[in-house]
Design a protein around this motif. Structure first.
Motif, PDB file in Angstrom:
ATOM      1  N   ARG A 331       0.872  -1.230   0.166  1.00 40.47           N
ATOM      2  CA  ARG A 331      -0.342  -0.110   0.445  1.00 40.47           C
ATOM      3  C   ARG A 331       1.120   1.062   0.243  1.00 40.47           C
ATOM      4  N   ILE A 332       0.737   1.741  -1.031  1.00 42.83           N
ATOM      5  CA  ILE A 332       1.442   2.942  -1.328  1.00 42.83           C
ATOM      6  C   ILE A 332       1.186   4.494  -1.020  1.00 42.83           C
ATOM      7  N   LEU A 333       1.137   4.778   0.086  1.00 45.17           N
ATOM      8  CA  LEU A 333       0.143   6.365   0.243  1.00 45.17           C
ATOM      9  C   LEU A 333       0.932   7.816  -0.987  1.00 45.17           C
ATOM     10  N   VAL A 334       0.149   8.061  -1.599  1.00 42.76           N
ATOM     11  CA  VAL A 334       0.836   9.234  -2.751  1.00 42.76           C
ATOM     12  C   VAL A 334       0.749  10.221  -2.396  1.00 42.76           C
ATOM     13  N   THR A 335       1.688  10.348  -1.282  1.00 41.85           N
ATOM     14  CA  THR A 335       1.527  12.308  -0.332  1.00 41.85           C
ATOM     15  C   THR A 335       3.094  12.764  -0.319  1.00 41.85           C
ATOM     16  N   GLU A 336       4.017  11.608  -1.037  1.00 46.67           N
ATOM     17  CA  GLU A 336       6.134  12.292   0.274  1.00 46.67           C
ATOM     18  C   GLU A 336       6.062  13.833  -1.083  1.00 46.67           C
ATOM     19  N   PRO A 337       6.325  14.214  -1.147  1.00 47.79           N
ATOM     20  CA  PRO A 337       7.215  15.216  -1.851  1.00 47.79           C
ATOM     21  C   PRO A 337       7.454  14.751  -3.720  1.00 47.79           C
ATOM     22  N   SER A 338       7.863  13.730  -3.367  1.00 49.35           N
ATOM     23  CA  SER A 338       8.423  13.238  -4.411  1.00 49.35           C
ATOM     24  C   SER A 338       7.734  12.513  -5.428  1.00 49.35           C
ATOM     25  N   HIS A 339       6.665  12.073  -5.578  1.00 48.64           N
ATOM     26  CA  HIS A 339       5.160  11.915  -5.835  1.00 48.64           C
ATOM     27  C   HIS A 339       4.440  12.872  -6.982  1.00 48.64           C
ATOM     28  N   PRO A 340       4.274  12.583  -7.732  1.00 49.66           N
ATOM     29  CA  PRO A 340       3.846  13.784  -9.685  1.00 49.66           C
ATOM     30  C   PRO A 340       2.878  14.901  -8.946  1.00 49.66           C
ATOM     31  N   TYR A 341       3.008  15.855  -8.278  1.00 48.43           N
ATOM     32  CA  TYR A 341       2.714  17.011  -8.230  1.00 48.43           C
ATOM     33  C   TYR A 341       2.205  16.937  -6.657  1.00 48.43           C
ATOM     34  N   VAL A 342       2.324  16.292  -6.142  1.00 46.43           N
ATOM     35  CA  VAL A 342       2.303  16.767  -4.463  1.00 46.43           C
ATOM     36  C   VAL A 342       3.327  16.991  -3.806  1.00 46.43           C
ATOM     37  N   GLY A 343       4.384  17.679  -4.071  1.00 44.97           N
ATOM     38  CA  GLY A 343       5.253  18.514  -3.371  1.00 44.97           C
ATOM     39  C   GLY A 343       4.513  20.291  -3.310  1.00 44.97           C
ATOM     40  N   ALA A 344       3.401  20.470  -4.575  1.00 43.43           N
ATOM     41  CA  ALA A 344       3.300  21.585  -4.237  1.00 43.43           C
ATOM     42  C   ALA A 344       2.220  22.345  -3.213  1.00 43.43           C
ATOM     43  N   TRP A 345       1.702  21.326  -2.236  1.00 45.01           N
ATOM     44  CA  TRP A 345       0.913  20.702  -1.973  1.00 45.01           C
ATOM     45  C   TRP A 345       1.104  20.890  -0.918  1.00 45.01           C
ATOM     46  N   TRP A 346       0.791  19.613   0.602  1.00 45.99           N
ATOM     47  CA  TRP A 346       0.198  20.387   2.187  1.00 45.99           C
ATOM     48  C   TRP A 346       1.548  19.026   2.164  1.00 45.99           C
ATOM     49  N   PRO A 347       1.475  18.546   4.048  1.00 47.45           N
ATOM     50  CA  PRO A 347       2.995  17.849   4.047  1.00 47.45           C
ATOM     51  C   PRO A 347       2.644  15.958   3.435  1.00 47.45           C
ATOM     52  N   PRO A 348       3.409  15.440   4.374  1.00 46.52           N
ATOM     53  CA  PRO A 348       3.473  14.119   3.837  1.00 46.52           C
ATOM     54  C   PRO A 348       1.989  13.671   4.377  1.00 46.52           C
ATOM     55  N   GLY A 349       0.920  12.394   3.780  1.00 47.61           N
ATOM     56  CA  GLY A 349      -0.168  12.271   4.524  1.00 47.61           C
ATOM     57  C   GLY A 349      -1.436  13.139   4.516  1.00 47.61           C
ATOM     58  N   HIS A 350      -1.536  14.488   4.315  1.00 48.01           N
ATOM     59  CA  HIS A 350      -2.814  15.158   3.936  1.00 48.01           C
ATOM     60  C   HIS A 350      -2.623  15.258   2.375  1.00 48.01           C
ATOM     61  N   GLY A 351      -3.950  14.292   2.845  1.00 48.60           N
ATOM     62  CA  GLY A 351      -3.987  13.366   0.874  1.00 48.60           C
ATOM     63  C   GLY A 351      -4.578  14.421   0.397  1.00 48.60           C
ATOM     64  N   LEU A 352      -4.518  14.425  -0.947  1.00 47.45           N
ATOM     65  CA  LEU A 352      -5.667  15.455  -2.454  1.00 47.45           C
ATOM     66  C   LEU A 352      -7.184  14.812  -2.087  1.00 47.45           C
ATOM     67  N   GLY A 353      -8.008  15.416  -3.093  1.00 46.97           N
ATOM     68  CA  GLY A 353      -9.122  14.913  -3.179  1.00 46.97           C
ATOM     69  C   GLY A 353      -8.790  15.261  -4.648  1.00 46.97           C
ATOM     70  N   TYR A 354     -10.330  15.094  -5.406  1.00 49.03           N
ATOM     71  CA  TYR A 354     -11.281  15.176  -6.934  1.00 49.03           C
ATOM     72  C   TYR A 354     -10.953  16.489  -7.850  1.00 49.03           C
ATOM     73  N   GLU A 355     -10.878  17.495  -6.152  1.00 47.33           N
ATOM     74  CA  GLU A 355     -10.734  19.015  -7.420  1.00 47.33           C
ATOM     75  C   GLU A 355      -9.189  19.096  -7.820  1.00 47.33           C
ATOM     76  N   HIS A 356      -8.331  18.699  -6.670  1.00 43.51           N
ATOM     77  CA  HIS A 356      -6.850  19.272  -7.241  1.00 43.51           C
ATOM     78  C   HIS A 356      -6.321  18.574  -8.550  1.00 43.51           C
ATOM     79  N   ALA A 357      -7.310  17.294  -9.193  1.00 44.74           N
ATOM     80  CA  ALA A 357      -6.584  16.906 -10.401  1.00 44.74           C
ATOM     81  C   ALA A 357      -6.638  17.810 -11.878  1.00 44.74           C
ATOM     82  N   PHE A 358      -8.350  18.919 -11.346  1.00 42.02           N
ATOM     83  CA  PHE A 358      -8.044  19.370 -12.904  1.00 42.02           C
ATOM     84  C   PHE A 358      -7.146  20.990 -12.281  1.00 42.02           C
ATOM     85  N   THR A 359      -6.827  20.719 -10.667  1.00 44.14           N
ATOM     86  CA  THR A 359      -5.333  22.067 -11.184  1.00 44.14           C
ATOM     87  C   THR A 359      -4.220  21.462 -11.342  1.00 44.14           C
ATOM     88  N   HIS A 360      -3.778  20.800 -11.364  1.00 47.64           N
ATOM     89  CA  HIS A 360      -2.495  19.537 -12.178  1.00 47.64           C
ATOM     90  C   HIS A 360      -2.850  19.783 -13.636  1.00 47.64           C
TER      91      HIS A 360
END
Length: 406
Positions: A331-360
């Motif tokens: 189980r990979i929690l895809v919230t690390e700064p090294s994961h695609p797009y994630v580094g611009a958002w929140w600290p690890p473990g603070h998940g993204l939602g539906y709307e974020h894909a539109f921003t990306h």
């Protein structure tokens, strides 16, 4: 009709020196709201080379479009999309209308020298999609770009899945399984919607949500579907007429006239990919209890991965090279700064939602435009999906396997 609210224009963020990208959007319902959020947000979390300016919102009803513009953050309004597409202060047209208008608007906007972002599915027919693709290719020769909005590509876990396949972590791809499950019209008394009208939507669950899993599986595997055998079902043949301003779920007045449903409620098909993988696909809006379950599983000679949008920050990955004593899906929690797009958002473990894909999606589009390169998915990618949709329909009608042209 044009209206402007001069005090409400969104200024360039403090300290930004990037040139403006003047955006016009046509349509302001469900998708319009999602796209508006993305245009408002992208430059506040990502360092963009161009600054999106929400210049004008288009809609047919002057009062409703003005109210939507005030709510969503658009500077001015138009009730004539042709005038909107010809405005000198517009660089890009974002199309969030039902599918029956995609071709006409996109082709006119490209001819007017505007970049285009068009919601999926690209069109209501292969012929329309082919015409749009030709227009996009001609425009690209003049430096004008077109992109189709398959936003689920921009979910970080999906982007990671594609990366793992591209790196060879799954080996030779053998099986692809894909489902898109919703239940918003499972009630036979749920009112009629434009999404249930073939003239406006082109098809039902097949095009509305099936298009997403067709694109996702081709995107993740880097392969394309070569042939299909499909079956379409319409479970509820008639529905009460919706109130005029009903939204996605809508409402109907007591004793409302019943009208015929002209699209599929569910679509199922087998597929063969050009690389040899076997595929099984299901798209339905009658999966009671499932709200937005997009499930993708890919099995290869060296491993497997699986994703479910209802747990969208997680990717399951199996590495067949691991010792059998400890092997299992990871189980990979895809919230690390090294994961695609994630580094611009929140600290690890603070998940993204539906709307974020539109921003990306906005981020990738703006980056491509600034470099003068082609954003993806292209209209040609949208046409490829459209050909699969058409082949599934023909297969269901004829009860035969259908080959899809490359």
């Amino acid at each position: 009709m044009t209206s402007t609210s001069p005090a409400d224009a969104d200024p360039t963020p403090s300290g930004s020196s990037s040139a403006p990208l003047n955006v016009a959007m046509i349509g302001h319902a469900f998708m319009g709201a999602a796209h508006s959020q993305a245009w408002r947000t992208a430059g506040r979390f990502f360092d963009l080379p161009l600054h999106p300016v929400m210049r004008v919102l288009g809609g047919r009803d002057a009062a409703r479009v003005r109210a939507a513009a005030d709510r969503l953050g658009w500077e001015s309004t138009e009730t004539d999309w042709r005038r909107l597409a010809e405005r000198d202060d517009v660089d890009l047209v974002d199309i969030c209308t039902p599918g029956d208008s995609h071709a006409e608007i996109a082709i006119a906007a490209l001819a007017a020298g505007k970049h285009v972002l068009c919601e999926k599915p690209l069109a209501n027919s292969v012929a329309e999609a082919e015409e749009m693709t030709r227009a996009a290719e001609a425009a690209a020769a003049r430096g004008v770009r077109a992109m189709v909005g398959f936003t689920y590509r921009r979910v970080p876990a999906v982007a990671l899945a594609r990366q793992l396949v591209a790196e060879g972590r799954l080996g030779d791809i053998r099986h692809v399984r894909a489902q898109y499950l919703q239940d918003w019209i499972a009630d036979p008394e749920a009112p009629m919607s434009w999404r249930l009208d073939r003239d406006k939507a082109g098809s039902g669950a097949l095009g509305d949500i099936g298009a997403h899993i067709i694109d996702l599986t081709q995107h993740i595997t880097g392969d394309t579907i070569a042939e299909v055998s499909g079956q379409l079902e319409t479970f509820v043949k008639e529905r009460p007429q919706a109130d005029r301003h009903a939204g996605l779920s809508g409402s109907a007045s007591e004793g409302a006239e019943r009208v015929r449903v002209t699209v599929d409620d569910a679509a199922m098909f087998l597929a063969r990919f050009r690389g040899g993988a076997a595929g099984v696909f299901e798209a339905t809006r009658f999966a009671t209890g499932r709200k937005n379950a997009i499930r993708i599983e890919v099995n290869g000679s060296k491993g497997s991965l699986c994703f479910d949008f209802e747990d969208m920050n997680v990717l399951q990955f199996f590495d067949a090279a691991e010792p059998e004593e400890t092997a299992g899906f990871r189980r990979i929690l895809v919230t690390e700064p090294s994961h695609p797009y994630v580094g611009a958002w929140w600290p690890p473990g603070h998940g993204l939602g539906y709307e974020h894909a539109f921003t990306h999606q906005v981020v990738d589009l703006v980056d491509a435009l600034s470099r003068g390169t082609q954003p993806t998915p292209t209209f040609a990618d949208g046409l490829r999906v459209q050909r699969v949709l058409s082949a599934v329909e023909t297969s269901s009608d004829t009860r035969t396997w259908q080959t899809i042209t490359a």
